[in-house]
Design a protein around this motif. Structure first.
Motif, mmCIF file in Angstrom:
data_model
loop_
_atom_site.group_PDB
_atom_site.id
_atom_site.type_symbol
_atom_site.label_atom_id
_atom_site.label_comp_id
_atom_site.label_asym_id
_atom_site.label_seq_id
_atom_site.Cartn_x
_atom_site.Cartn_y
_atom_site.Cartn_z
ATOM 1 N N SER A 187 -51.358 37.469 36.570
ATOM 2 C CA SER A 187 -51.529 37.864 35.171
ATOM 3 C C SER A 187 -50.389 38.777 34.711
ATOM 4 N N GLU A 188 -49.335 38.888 35.522
ATOM 5 C CA GLU A 188 -48.210 39.766 35.175
ATOM 6 C C GLU A 188 -47.392 39.161 34.039
ATOM 7 N N LEU A 189 -46.745 40.010 33.272
ATOM 8 C CA LEU A 189 -45.807 39.559 32.251
ATOM 9 C C LEU A 189 -44.551 39.007 32.917
ATOM 10 N N ALA A 190 -43.872 38.113 32.211
ATOM 11 C CA ALA A 190 -42.568 37.590 32.655
ATOM 12 C C ALA A 190 -42.612 37.010 34.063
ATOM 13 N N GLU A 191 -43.714 36.330 34.399
ATOM 14 C CA GLU A 191 -43.799 35.700 35.722
ATOM 15 C C GLU A 191 -42.800 34.553 35.815
ATOM 16 N N LEU A 192 -42.065 34.505 36.917
ATOM 17 C CA LEU A 192 -41.118 33.421 37.153
ATOM 18 C C LEU A 192 -41.846 32.293 37.868
ATOM 19 N N VAL A 193 -42.054 31.192 37.172
ATOM 20 C CA VAL A 193 -42.928 30.131 37.678
ATOM 21 C C VAL A 193 -42.205 29.201 38.640
ATOM 22 N N CYS A 194 -41.005 28.748 38.304
ATOM 23 C CA CYS A 194 -40.361 27.673 39.070
ATOM 24 C C CYS A 194 -39.541 28.158 40.258
ATOM 25 N N SER A 195 -38.768 29.194 40.095
ATOM 26 C CA SER A 195 -37.963 29.725 41.193
ATOM 27 C C SER A 195 -37.697 31.196 40.899
ATOM 28 N N ASN A 196 -37.005 31.850 41.816
ATOM 29 C CA ASN A 196 -36.691 33.261 41.593
ATOM 30 C C ASN A 196 -35.253 33.466 41.160
ATOM 31 N N SER A 197 -34.560 32.387 40.782
ATOM 32 C CA SER A 197 -33.139 32.467 40.465
ATOM 33 C C SER A 197 -32.868 32.300 38.975
ATOM 34 N N PHE A 198 -31.983 33.165 38.465
ATOM 35 C CA PHE A 198 -31.509 33.076 37.081
ATOM 36 C C PHE A 198 -30.236 32.231 36.993
ATOM 37 N N GLY A 199 -29.808 31.654 38.100
ATOM 38 C CA GLY A 199 -28.602 30.830 38.103
ATOM 39 C C GLY A 199 -27.377 31.621 38.508
ATOM 40 N N ALA A 200 -26.230 30.957 38.464
ATOM 41 C CA ALA A 200 -24.964 31.561 38.880
ATOM 42 C C ALA A 200 -24.711 32.861 38.124
ATOM 43 N N LYS A 201 -24.241 33.871 38.860
ATOM 44 C CA LYS A 201 -24.041 35.178 38.222
ATOM 45 C C LYS A 201 -22.599 35.439 37.796
ATOM 46 N N GLU A 202 -21.643 34.644 38.283
ATOM 47 C CA GLU A 202 -20.258 34.835 37.870
ATOM 48 C C GLU A 202 -20.121 34.472 36.397
ATOM 49 N N SER A 203 -19.394 35.289 35.646
ATOM 50 C CA SER A 203 -19.354 35.106 34.194
ATOM 51 C C SER A 203 -18.466 33.960 33.749
ATOM 52 N N ASP A 204 -17.773 33.284 34.696
ATOM 53 C CA ASP A 204 -17.053 32.067 34.314
ATOM 54 C C ASP A 204 -17.913 30.830 34.573
ATOM 55 N N ARG A 205 -19.192 31.054 34.774
ATOM 56 C CA ARG A 205 -20.193 29.984 34.812
ATOM 57 C C ARG A 205 -21.115 30.173 33.611
ATOM 58 N N ALA A 206 -21.685 29.099 33.118
ATOM 59 C CA ALA A 206 -22.463 29.178 31.876
ATOM 60 C C ALA A 206 -23.637 30.146 31.987
ATOM 61 N N ALA A 207 -24.417 30.030 33.065
ATOM 62 C CA ALA A 207 -25.561 30.922 33.238
ATOM 63 C C ALA A 207 -25.111 32.362 33.402
ATOM 64 N N GLY A 208 -24.031 32.555 34.151
ATOM 65 C CA GLY A 208 -23.521 33.906 34.371
ATOM 66 C C GLY A 208 -22.988 34.539 33.102
ATOM 67 N N LEU A 209 -22.332 33.744 32.251
ATOM 68 C CA LEU A 209 -21.839 34.274 30.978
ATOM 69 C C LEU A 209 -23.010 34.702 30.104
ATOM 70 N N LEU A 210 -24.059 33.894 30.074
ATOM 71 C CA LEU A 210 -25.239 34.249 29.284
ATOM 72 C C LEU A 210 -25.856 35.541 29.809
ATOM 73 N N GLN A 211 -25.943 35.687 31.123
ATOM 74 C CA GLN A 211 -26.454 36.928 31.712
ATOM 75 C C GLN A 211 -25.596 38.122 31.302
ATOM 76 N N GLU A 212 -24.279 37.954 31.341
ATOM 77 C CA GLU A 212 -23.389 39.061 31.003
ATOM 78 C C GLU A 212 -23.510 39.445 29.531
ATOM 79 N N GLU A 213 -23.645 38.472 28.655
ATOM 80 C CA GLU A 213 -23.843 38.778 27.237
ATOM 81 C C GLU A 213 -25.132 39.578 27.053
ATOM 82 N N LEU A 214 -26.189 39.154 27.702
ATOM 83 C CA LEU A 214 -27.467 39.865 27.607
ATOM 84 C C LEU A 214 -27.367 41.268 28.193
#
Length: 457
Positions: free
Chosen positions: A47-74
């Motif tokens: 019942s926790e907020l922001a539960e990660l359902v599918c996996s525990n990964s937000f994707g690549a963290k390097e900012s020259d990758r799409a997921a990593g750039l989005l993380q860095e902007e956030l």
């Protein structure tokens, strides 16, 4: 005019949690409604907020990758989701992964103890008719709220089972083999066609039949039975040798004009045995959708098998084909780039409900919807992010893509405006996209600095 009413955020996933936090941090009271545990979800386990359902990964963290750039902007915009993910990160090579239990617990405590957040454990069955509202109910929106949303829009706008085809980066297609043509040369040659001879077709069909499929969850398996008219490509392959050739790979009327005139009998042997068609996904023609290729194959298998198609040998996929339970609105018909409904500006939406994919994308939608909800409450104009940023490009896409063919989209460099110069090296090209995005985000933050300070006072 500023309002004294609290903003109502419906849904306590990643998007709703981020939205509620940004609203509260702006000094605006917020009610966050989450139906769990009063009404359980078939995909969640707590019942926790922001539960990660599918996996525990937000994707690549390097900012020259799409997921990593989005993380860095956030990260630069003060996202509580990314800040908490950074704090509870676990080793995962080049990815940002978290201890998911601790991550969700930490966010639940932060929101529950914020003086301006009222956390309600309740199912919201209809969209409130008054006040500022953020919808962030995700892909498992309850039936009652789904009905309310459909009544509000008056559209047959929901996909209850996301059967989406892969999307390919245009630059990775071999145009020496693929050709532009419309069937029988009628109208504009809007489709890109990859021709297969008989030997290639039979080998491709055999690979499809033997490829490994992804497992559907129990609740998805129940939903899938209603989609006989939208069968996965591998199921069509199994139904007969020529089934695909009379379906999505139909070659009739398609001919590469570079080989001569299709009406000339001498060119009869040059006609393809089967054709895979790709449809333009974005206005700039940087992304191409594989028509009729909804699939339930595992992602690695998709890449292996689909790269057997002539012209796609080096194809770069920005999203793979999927078939899973996923409720989302036809955002291009309904939303503006601010994430507000065009016909009801005080109703905003975020997360997978608007047709974005991935944890960071959900947080990004929550950030923008929450920030703009707070600004509306304070009597300020909502913000639109620069299209050259990953966040801005994502929400520009969801508000301007073709409504007829709209499918959920993950963050990817293919949706960004092209660079002024062509750079062939992919890693170098992505680095330039990153540098431009972060520079433009910094300038955008500076230009809105006074307004943002007021909003967060």
């Amino acid at each position: 005019m500023p309002t004294s009413l609290p903003v109502h955020v419906i849904g306590g996933g990643l998007a709703g949690t981020e939205a509620a936090w940004q609203i509260a941090q702006a000094g605006v009271p917020v009610i966050l409604s989450e139906m769990r545990p009063v009404r359980p979800s078939p995909a969640h386990h707590s019942s926790e907020l922001a539960e990660l359902v599918c996996s525990n990964s937000f994707g690549a963290k390097e900012s020259d990758r799409a997921a990593g750039l989005l993380q860095e902007e956030l990260r630069r915009l003060g996202s509580v989701i990314i800040h908490t993910a950074d704090h509870h990160a676990v080793p995962a090579g080049g990815a940002l992964a978290v201890d998911r239990g601790v991550f969700s617990q930490a966010l639940t405590l932060q929101l529950a103890h914020h003086p301006l957040v009222e956390l309600r454990r309740e199912e919201v069955t209809s969209i409130p008719s008054e006040g500022i509202v953020v919808l962030a109910t995700g892909p498992l929106t309850s039936p009652a709220l789904t009905d309310s949303l459909q009544q509000l829009t008056g559209l047959d706008y929901l996909s209850f089972f996301d059967a989406a085809s892969p999307i390919v980066v245009g630059e990775s297609i071999n145009y020496d083999l693929a050709f532009f043509a419309s069937r029988y040369d009628k109208g504009e040659a809007a489709y890109l066609n990859c021709p297969l001879n008989k030997e290639q077709y039979l080998a491709f069909r055999e690979a499809l039949c033997q490829a490994e499929q992804a497992e559907l969850k129990d609740f998805e398996r129940e939903t899938a039975q209603f989609f006989e008219g939208c069968l996965p490509i591998e199921e069509l392959a199994r139904r007969g040798e020529d089934t695909m050739r009379y379906g999505p790979l139909k070659p009739i009327g398609l001919f590469d004009s570079r080989l001569g005139d299709f009406r000339d009998p001498a060119n009869r042997d040059k006609r393809p045995y089967a054709v895979v068609q790709l449809r333009q996904e974005d206005k700039a023609g940087q992304l191409w959708n594989m028509v009729g290729f909804q699939t339930n194959l595992k992602w690695g298998e998709q890449k292996r098998v689909f790269q057997m198609i002539p012209g796609l040998e080096q194809a770069e996929f920005v999203r793979m084909g999927v078939m899973h339970r996923n409720t989302f609105i036809n955002a291009p018909q309904l939303l503006s780039p601010t994430l507000a409904f065009q016909k009801r500006p005080h109703l905003l939406a975020a997360g997978q409900l608007i047709g974005t994919e991935g944890y960071a994308a959900a947080a990004a939608g929550g950030w923008l919807a929450g920030t703009n909800a707070a600004r509306l409450a304070l009597g300020q104009e909502p913000l639109t992010l620069p299209e050259t940023t990953m966040m801005g490009a994502l929400f520009h896409f969801t508000s301007s893509a073709s409504p007829k063919h709209f499918q959920p989209m993950p963050p990817n460099f293919g949706i960004l405006p092209e660079l002024p110069q062509r750079i062939r090296n992919k890693r170098e090209r992505y680095g330039h996209y990153r540098d431009r995005a972060l520079a433009d985000l910094s300038q955008w933050q500076h230009s809105h600095d006074l307004a943002l300070q007021v909003a967060r006072a």
